[in-house]
Motif scaffolding. Structure first.
Motif, short mmCIF file in Angstrom:
data_model
loop_
_atom_site.label_atom_id
_atom_site.label_comp_id
_atom_site.label_asym_id
_atom_site.label_seq_id
_atom_site.Cartn_x
_atom_site.Cartn_y
_atom_site.Cartn_z
N GLN A 168 8.85 -6.53 1.39
CA GLN A 168 7.64 -6.94 0.56
C GLN A 168 8.26 -7.42 -0.72
O GLN A 168 8.87 -6.77 -1.37
CB GLN A 168 6.56 -5.65 0.40
CG GLN A 168 5.64 -5.92 -0.84
CD GLN A 168 4.53 -7.10 0.10
OE1 GLN A 168 4.03 -7.07 1.19
NE2 GLN A 168 4.26 -8.08 -0.84
N SER A 188 3.86 -13.52 -4.06
CA SER A 188 4.55 -12.51 -3.09
C SER A 188 4.56 -13.20 -1.70
O SER A 188 3.76 -13.93 -1.30
CB SER A 188 3.43 -11.30 -2.99
OG SER A 188 3.11 -10.89 -4.38
N ARG A 219 5.75 -11.30 2.61
CA ARG A 219 6.24 -10.18 3.17
C ARG A 219 6.93 -10.76 4.49
O ARG A 219 6.46 -11.43 5.26
CB ARG A 219 5.02 -9.42 3.60
CG ARG A 219 5.39 -7.78 4.45
CD ARG A 219 4.11 -7.55 4.98
NE ARG A 219 4.28 -5.95 5.06
CZ ARG A 219 3.90 -5.29 6.34
NH1 ARG A 219 2.63 -5.99 6.96
NH2 ARG A 219 3.71 -4.20 6.33
#
Length: 124
Positions: free
Chosen positions: A81, A17, A19
């Motif tokens: 995100q 991930s 952001r």
């Protein structure tokens, strides 16, 4: 005039991930349609997601369920995100803005203001 500055890109493994953030200048951030676009090497800049001044969200099919766009009007900041990243998500990601209107658009050429871009690289 609106100035946009992106941050948060980097190198991540597939499934990871990131952001992204986009800080905007000016006091009328809430009146702008804001979007994220990306450009991979050798390809045209493409729509990823937009958050209109009315709060309507649009996503390209390939990121639905994985990416989430949001905005904090009090901080004049746009976020992206990105979860479950894939190697095909590798690109330079750009934040863009246009004055809000009755109609929305996902076409990059209709956005007036652009950030400098931030590189996102997803390794397999």
């Amino acid at each position: 005039q609106v100035q946009l500055v992106e941050s948060g890109g980097g190198l991540v493994q597939a499934g990871g991930s990131l952001r992204l953030s986009c800080a905007a200048s000016g006091r009328t951030f809430s009146r702008y349609d804001m979007g994220w676009f990306r450009q991979a090497p050798g390809k045209e800049r493409e729509f990823v997601t937009i958050n209109t001044w009315k709060g309507t969200l649009y996503y390209t099919d390939s990121v639905k369920g994985r990416f989430t766009i949001s905005r904090d009007n009090a901080k004049s900041t746009l976020y992206l995100q990105m979860n479950s990243l894939k190697p095909e998500d590798t690109a330079v990601y750009y934040c863009a803005a246009r004055a809000g209107s009755l109609s929305s658009t996902i076409h990059p050429h209709e956005y007036n203001y652009w950030g400098q871009g931030t590189q996102v690289t997803v390794s397999s």
